[in-house]
Design a protein around this motif. Structure first.
Motif, PDB file in Angstrom:
ATOM      1  N   MET A 121      73.282   4.754  52.890  1.00 39.94           N
ATOM      2  CA  MET A 121      73.420   5.987  53.642  1.00 39.94           C
ATOM      3  C   MET A 121      73.995   7.052  52.721  1.00 39.94           C
ATOM      4  N   GLY A 122      73.919   8.286  53.156  1.00 39.29           N
ATOM      5  CA  GLY A 122      74.458   9.343  52.321  1.00 39.29           C
ATOM      6  C   GLY A 122      74.749  10.608  53.105  1.00 39.29           C
ATOM      7  N   PHE A 123      75.467  11.501  52.463  1.00 42.32           N
ATOM      8  CA  PHE A 123      75.690  12.844  52.976  1.00 42.32           C
ATOM      9  C   PHE A 123      75.044  13.811  52.000  1.00 42.32           C
ATOM     10  N   ALA A 124      74.415  14.845  52.516  1.00 39.44           N
ATOM     11  CA  ALA A 124      73.739  15.802  51.643  1.00 39.44           C
ATOM     12  C   ALA A 124      74.023  17.219  52.108  1.00 39.44           C
ATOM     13  N   VAL A 125      74.046  18.122  51.128  1.00 34.44           N
ATOM     14  CA  VAL A 125      74.167  19.545  51.407  1.00 34.44           C
ATOM     15  C   VAL A 125      73.433  20.286  50.299  1.00 34.44           C
ATOM     16  N   ASP A 126      72.705  21.316  50.660  1.00 37.95           N
ATOM     17  CA  ASP A 126      72.034  22.138  49.665  1.00 37.95           C
ATOM     18  C   ASP A 126      73.021  23.158  49.115  1.00 37.95           C
ATOM     19  N   LEU A 127      73.104  23.251  47.799  1.00 34.17           N
ATOM     20  CA  LEU A 127      74.043  24.145  47.132  1.00 34.17           C
ATOM     21  C   LEU A 127      73.285  25.042  46.166  1.00 34.17           C
ATOM     22  N   ASN A 128      73.690  26.291  46.104  1.00 30.54           N
ATOM     23  CA  ASN A 128      73.041  27.246  45.199  1.00 30.54           C
ATOM     24  C   ASN A 128      74.106  28.154  44.599  1.00 30.54           C
ATOM     25  N   TYR A 151      90.074  10.450  53.582  1.00 28.63           N
ATOM     26  CA  TYR A 151      88.923  11.271  53.251  1.00 28.63           C
ATOM     27  C   TYR A 151      88.416  10.901  51.876  1.00 28.63           C
ATOM     28  N   ALA A 152      87.179  11.259  51.633  1.00 32.30           N
ATOM     29  CA  ALA A 152      86.575  11.075  50.310  1.00 32.30           C
ATOM     30  C   ALA A 152      86.425  12.444  49.667  1.00 32.30           C
ATOM     31  N   THR A 153      86.620  12.494  48.360  1.00 35.94           N
ATOM     32  CA  THR A 153      86.560  13.760  47.640  1.00 35.94           C
ATOM     33  C   THR A 153      85.586  13.661  46.483  1.00 35.94           C
ATOM     34  N   PHE A 166      72.371  18.323  46.992  1.00 38.50           N
ATOM     35  CA  PHE A 166      73.300  17.316  46.485  1.00 38.50           C
ATOM     36  C   PHE A 166      73.432  16.179  47.482  1.00 38.50           C
ATOM     37  N   GLU A 167      73.119  14.973  47.022  1.00 35.09           N
ATOM     38  CA  GLU A 167      73.196  13.788  47.865  1.00 35.09           C
ATOM     39  C   GLU A 167      74.311  12.878  47.364  1.00 35.09           C
ATOM     40  N   TRP A 168      75.216  12.582  48.244  1.00 32.38           N
ATOM     41  CA  TRP A 168      76.393  11.780  47.918  1.00 32.38           C
ATOM     42  C   TRP A 168      76.258  10.470  48.672  1.00 32.38           C
ATOM     43  N   MET A 169      75.974   9.378  47.961  1.00 36.34           N
ATOM     44  CA  MET A 169      75.631   8.122  48.601  1.00 36.34           C
ATOM     45  C   MET A 169      76.874   7.343  49.038  1.00 36.34           C
ATOM     46  N   ASN A 170      76.693   6.558  50.091  1.00 37.87           N
ATOM     47  CA  ASN A 170      77.798   5.784  50.647  1.00 37.87           C
ATOM     48  C   ASN A 170      78.421   4.861  49.613  1.00 37.87           C
ATOM     49  N   LEU A 181      80.773   6.542  56.377  1.00 40.19           N
ATOM     50  CA  LEU A 181      79.803   7.579  56.715  1.00 40.19           C
ATOM     51  C   LEU A 181      79.342   7.529  58.161  1.00 40.19           C
ATOM     52  N   THR A 182      79.517   6.407  58.832  1.00 40.67           N
ATOM     53  CA  THR A 182      79.089   6.343  60.223  1.00 40.67           C
ATOM     54  C   THR A 182      80.066   7.027  61.170  1.00 40.67           C
ATOM     55  N   HIS A 183      81.179   7.572  60.629  1.00 42.09           N
ATOM     56  CA  HIS A 183      82.110   8.249  61.517  1.00 42.09           C
ATOM     57  C   HIS A 183      82.812   9.404  60.820  1.00 42.09           C
ATOM     58  N   ILE A 184      82.056  10.248  60.184  1.00 45.99           N
ATOM     59  CA  ILE A 184      82.618  11.469  59.614  1.00 45.99           C
ATOM     60  C   ILE A 184      82.822  12.467  60.743  1.00 45.99           C
ATOM     61  N   ASP A 185      84.016  13.047  60.840  1.00 42.77           N
ATOM     62  CA  ASP A 185      84.210  14.066  61.869  1.00 42.77           C
ATOM     63  C   ASP A 185      84.568  15.427  61.297  1.00 42.77           C
ATOM     64  N   LYS A 186      84.563  15.542  59.980  1.00 41.41           N
ATOM     65  CA  LYS A 186      84.776  16.850  59.389  1.00 41.41           C
ATOM     66  C   LYS A 186      84.257  16.833  57.959  1.00 41.41           C
ATOM     67  N   VAL A 187      83.567  17.892  57.602  1.00 41.61           N
ATOM     68  CA  VAL A 187      83.119  18.090  56.230  1.00 41.61           C
ATOM     69  C   VAL A 187      83.678  19.423  55.759  1.00 41.61           C
ATOM     70  N   GLU A 188      84.271  19.425  54.587  1.00 38.65           N
ATOM     71  CA  GLU A 188      84.886  20.634  54.061  1.00 38.65           C
ATOM     72  C   GLU A 188      84.369  20.897  52.649  1.00 38.65           C
ATOM     73  N   LEU A 189      84.020  22.150  52.403  1.00 38.72           N
ATOM     74  CA  LEU A 189      83.573  22.558  51.080  1.00 38.72           C
ATOM     75  C   LEU A 189      84.455  23.701  50.599  1.00 38.72           C
ATOM     76  N   SER A 190      85.035  23.527  49.415  1.00 37.36           N
ATOM     77  CA  SER A 190      85.839  24.573  48.805  1.00 37.36           C
ATOM     78  C   SER A 190      85.209  24.979  47.489  1.00 37.36           C
ATOM     79  N   ALA A 191      85.344  26.247  47.139  1.00 42.58           N
ATOM     80  CA  ALA A 191      84.768  26.746  45.894  1.00 42.58           C
ATOM     81  C   ALA A 191      85.740  27.703  45.225  1.00 42.58           C
ATOM     82  N   THR A 192      85.727  27.681  43.904  1.00 41.05           N
ATOM     83  CA  THR A 192      86.545  28.599  43.129  1.00 41.05           C
ATOM     84  C   THR A 192      85.873  28.883  41.804  1.00 41.05           C
ATOM     85  N   ALA A 193      86.166  30.044  41.235  1.00 42.00           N
ATOM     86  CA  ALA A 193      85.596  30.429  39.942  1.00 42.00           C
ATOM     87  C   ALA A 193      86.541  31.403  39.267  1.00 42.00           C
ATOM     88  N   GLU A 194      86.304  31.636  37.986  1.00 44.35           N
ATOM     89  CA  GLU A 194      87.152  32.550  37.230  1.00 44.35           C
ATOM     90  C   GLU A 194      86.835  34.005  37.532  1.00 44.35           C
TER      91      GLU A 194
END
Length: 994
Positions: A121-128, A151-153, A166-170, A181-194
């Protein structure tokens, strides 16, 4: 991701317009502190992707944004259109912007049974990243019901212009973390740059294995031309991408499928994992593309002028879900010109040995090395590759695409593409230049290899040994100064010193298909013979153990497994044979390993090789790698019932610390073949025998017998008839019948030496006794039943079976089963004993049972089960204990595919009736239920039993007495497995109710 490979992004100016439009369909409010929260209306609930579910009103919070600006697109809530936009996340220089998805990404309950705990199984999100600079991204997956802070990071670096699904496999998630992965109740994405930045995300989703029971295959027969080479390379990469989520696509190479077809017939037989699957042919490459179009994001163009780019392109294909092609080839015309797929990366002319290959990466003066360092910068250092997996595969330099067998050097890449591994082909000598670039600086290839492996080791947090599939390049590319054997060992030394091991060889196709097979519950080796446990060795004999097969884990075991063709009936076999199968076959092709055990005869014994767990030079492992090696050894040897680690190659005898580590899993014996240096001396290390093992290369029986005798005399100087001698002879490749011929030749030519050919148990029992050791207190785990998930503060029964492999009897009252439950920090939470029901004689089995009350605190716990005599555990006698992980969850809901009691509730008195109606939640997939009611928790005082129930309820037909009662329900599902729930209640008769 759309097959154009493009993200539909909007400018900042458009964001406000889109946000205003969204207000029409999404309720909005501002929480204290100014954080904007968007709420999805109920009307859009049915339009979300099918794996996204909302169960409560408070779960309707879809996206919260902090530290940046955000827009949620209509596309995300179900309006699919070419103009729909992804979520824009923007932030200021040096600050962190975060977007989170709450209460949504849970596997639909109606499908949990089929996919629970699935490794793939996996979680995926498209990133650009549309910026011209790096953006650092952190993804967190939360499983709050499994325990506080679980949580997993995953940290990523999106290079300028990067866009990917981006596919992140179990498998990768659970390697370090506790999120399921069968019980994720929150997904968080953080971003930073210079610098001030904009990041687009879209299509947040859970991935699951394919539901259909169809397998497709594509046959690429005919001569191996450049066109066939290019087509095969393109197909194999696509095959890995497609098979990542399940066994869907196979490659055939003519000959009516050859071994592929043979394994298909075996694996679809009753009792095997593909039983019930259908097979369909896709007759053209275009048909393959059309069938799996939704998995293709674009193409990677590799440069034929720089052969290394076939490996780079194959690596990028795995990361970006792409297809590697040659510009202008039939595959290019099909995918780009006709189908409109985007060119994600064009590697032509990019690497000339003069131009820096990437920002901050200086040229090495070598086009080949620059190509690998570019890939390292783009995907390995960025966290887009899985650092556990490397593929050492020949590039297109030495193998001409027009050479007859050239395709066999690209068919083996599909597993690496599926695993998102890094593929390379580099010289392993620090003091010479590679033959393919004789003008490049000496050692530049070596330095690049070190840099690649060191990057992976750092990302693995020094917690896993790097697994390298493939093999040293034997074809002249890096061996003009040294011999092929020296090249192999030099390569293994380099890999070992940088925390890696070879796990399986090259030239094995369809590995991405076969690694999806479920691992067997427990594989059981042939038991020791009556002779081994009841008699001593005889003086004056030459005891020989024959071992077959080579390092080539998957190639040998998939393509050349002699058991399939040879006459293996016991009546025609003279001697027992040990067959070396690396434990990694159990990982990468578990169903094939299952077949070996199912078809073994009483004269077939499977032993661990090479080097015990993976192909390494043990004397070159550092302290941390030795620890990890022993951990893996104990895990796999327990599941495979292995006790022997034969076929170790090294250029020196491992030191005591390494031998001590081996003795914890190779509890019977460790066979060493040393290349040079000090001669191996047979000795005891704890209870493990360090034993000399000689390689025999002759392919004719008489010559092989003479070669073997020469080696025996070399290791036993002054040997004469009547001496007692022990020797292991290893044959790299031979048919089963050949070993009988060698044995007969030895006995005829050297009749005075009294040769006897024995199985590995007898060999090591006799040799251990000969060296002054004993054969008591030996055990093997043969079965176990431990739930993977349990509910906190409940009691369940854990069982295990241990075979007495020693010469002593386990006396009832003196020997017992011991279960230790430890938390993540290693603290002992519970220690339980299981008394023997009777004395257990040699070769008999002890059946152990433990009633475990699980802790209140949720999380992962370790269960270890073994035998003990009160003074020592059997692990202290150097046996492998059984260990497994158990997740303790807060509620019954944490058990996907399971169910829970509704009434009567636990420990609550039930008054006023002589009968009781029981109710329970339905179990997904159940065909019928069985209920048992008893006066004791062990269900020995049974009050009533009812079977064949089709409804999740039952009313007793007998009058109940006062007091505490226990009840359990078993649900039998469509594939025959059984799950249980337990409940208890205090009953008071109606006559006592006032």
């Amino acid at each position: 991701m759309r097959k154009t490979g493009k993200f539909s992004c909007v400018s900042r100016a458009a964001c406000g317009v889109l946000a205003a439009a969204m207000a029409l369909s999404l309720g909005a409010c501002v929480e204290p502190g100014g954080k904007e929260v968007l709420y999805m209306k109920e009307t859009y609930k049915k339009q979300l992707p099918e794996l996204v579910s909302f169960e409560k009103a408070e779960d309707l919070t879809l996206v919260s944004i902090s530290g940046g600006e955000g827009v949620l697109s209509a596309d995300y809530v179900g309006h699919a259109s070419q103009s729909a936009q992804g979520l824009q996340l923007s932030g200021k220089a040096g600050q962190t912007a975060t977007v989170s998805l709450d209460g949504a990404l849970q596997v639909d309950d109606t499908r949990r049974y089929d996919i629970r705990w699935h490794e793939h199984m996996g979680f995926a999100v498209d990133l650009n990243n549309p910026n011209d600079f790096d953006v650092k991204v952190t993804l967190r997956l939360y499983d709050s019901e499994a325990g506080e802070g679980m949580y997993a990071t995953k940290e990523l670096i999106l290079r300028p212009g990067t866009e990917l699904a981006f596919e992140w496999m179990n498998e990768e998630i659970t390697r370090f973390d506790e999120v399921d992965l069968t019980h994720i109740d929150k997904v968080e994405l953080s971003a930073t740059a210079e610098k001030d930045f904009v990041l687009y995300t879209d299509n947040w989703r859970l991935l699951e294995p394919y539901g259909e029971k169809n397998v497709y295959y594509y046959d690429i027969p005919g001569a191996s031309t450049s066109a066939k080479y290019n087509e095969t390379a393109a197909f194999v990469a696509l095959q890995g991408v497609i098979n990542r989520m399940g066994p869907a696509l196979q490659l055939w190479c003519g000959d009516n499928g050859g071994m592929d077809n043979s394994w298909w017939k075996i694996m679809t037989a009753e009792g095997y994992w593909l039983n019930g699957y259908n097979r369909k042919e896709l007759k053209t490459f275009e048909a393959v593309v059309d069938k799996f179009a939704d998995r293709i994001s674009g193409v990677i163009i590799w440069d034929e002028a720089v052969p290394a780019t076939i490996n780079v392109a194959s690596t990028l294909a795995g990361v970006f879900n792409a297809v590697p092609v040659v510009y202008g080839s039939a595959e290019y015309e099909l995918l780009v010109t006709q189908k409109g797929y985007k060119v994600l990366y064009d590697l032509r002319g990019k690497f000339d040995g003069k131009t820096d290959p990437a920002p901050g990466v200086k040229t090495t003066g070598s086009p080949k090395n620059d190509a690998y360092l570019f890939a390292k910068w783009l995907v390995l250092d960025a966290g887009l590759c899985d650092p556990l997996y490397f593929g050492e595969y020949q590039d297109s330099y030495i193998i001409s695409p027009d050479q007859a067998d050239s395709r066999w050097f690209v068919v083996d890449r599909d597993a690496m593409t599926a695993k998102k591994g890094f593929m390379y082909d580099l010289n392993y000598w620090p003091n010479i230049s590679a033959d393919d670039e004789v003008n490049s600086p000496a050692g530049v290839d070596y330095n690049t290899t070190c840099a690649l492996l060191d990057s992976a080791w750092a990302q693995l947090r020094e917690s896993h040994i790097i697994e390298v599939l493939g093999c040293s390049n034997f074809y002249g590319k890096y061996t003009s100064v040294y011999s092929a054997s020296e090249g192999e060992w030099g390569n293994i030394q380099l890999i070992t010193e940088h925390h890696g091991m070879l796990t399986a060889d090259a030239e094995c196709r369809n590995a991405s298909f076969y690694y999806h097979a479920p691992q067997s519950h427990q594989l059981v080796q042939n038991a020791p013979s009556e002779r081994a446990v009841s008699s001593s060795y005889e003086e004056g004999k030459v005891y020989v153990m024959i071992e077959g097969f080579d390092y080539d884990g998957l190639c040998q075991n998939y393509g050349n497994w002699q058991w399939m063709a040879a006459d293996r009936t016991v009546s025609t076999r003279l001697i027992p044979v040990s067959l070396s199968a690396t434990v990694m076959v159990y990982k990468y092709s578990p169903a094939i390993m299952q077949y070996y055990y199912d078809t073994k005869t009483e004269k077939d014994f499977i032993v661990g090789g090479p080097s015990g767990v993976g192909y390494v030079l043990p004397s070159h492992m550092d302290e941390r790698m030795v620890e990890l090696f022993a951990e893996q050894g104990k895990h796999y040897y327990s599941r495979l019932n292995y006790k022997v680690a034969n076929f170790n190659i090294d250029n020196q005898i491992p030191d005591d610390s390494i031998l001590e580590a081996y003795s914890t899993f190779a509890t019977d014996g460790y066979g060493v073949t040393n290349i040079s240096g000090p001669q191996v001396k047979t000795k005891l290390v704890n209870r493990m025998v360090l034993n000399v093992l000689g390689g025999v290369g002759s392919k004719e029986a008489t010559a092989a017998a003479k070669e073997m005798m020469t080696q025996i005399k070399y290791y036993n100087p002054g040997m004469k008839p009547g001496d007692t001698v022990f020797y292991t002879a290893r044959f790299a490749r031979a048919d089963i019948g050949f070993y009988d011929d060698v044995a007969k030749a030895c006995q005829e030519i050297y009749a005075d030496y009294n040769f006897e050919f024995v199985d590995p148990y007898t060999y090591y029992y006799y040799l251990r006794e000969y060296l002054g050791g004993d054969n008591n207190r030996l055990s093997s785990v043969t079965d176990w039943d431990v739930a993977e998930r349990v509910c906190a503060q409940t009691t369940t029964t854990v069982t295990a079976s241990f075979r007495n492999d020693g010469r002593d009897t386990w006396k009832k009252g003196d020997v017992f089963g011991l279960l230790q439950l430890t938390d993540k920090a290693g603290n002992v939470v519970a220690e339980l004993k299981s008394k023997l029901k009777n004395d257990v004689k040699p070769l008999q089995t002890a059946e152990l049972s433990f009633d475990v009350t699980w802790p209140e605190k949720t999380g992962d716990y370790n269960v270890k089960i073994q035998m003990s005599d009160g003074e020592k555990t059997f692990e202290e006698y150097f046996n492998v204990a059984f260990e497994t992980k158990v997740r303790v969850a807060e509620t019954w809901d944490e058990l996907p595919g399971s169910f829970r009691p509704l009434t009567p509730t636990n420990q609550v008195p039930h008054e006023g009736s002589t009968t009781i109606t029981f109710k329970w939640e339905e179990s997904q997939g159940a065909q019928s239920y069985k209920i048992v009611l008893a006066r004791d928790k062990n269900f020995k005082e049974v009050v009533e039993t009812a079977e064949g129930l089709t409804e999740a309820t039952y009313t007793t037909t007998v009058a109940l007495e006062d007091g505490l009662h226990f009840w359990k329900v078993e649900a039998t599902n469509g594939v025959g497995s059984v799950e249980e729930i337990f409940g208890s209640f205090m009953h008071r008769n109606e006559s006592r109710v006032k």
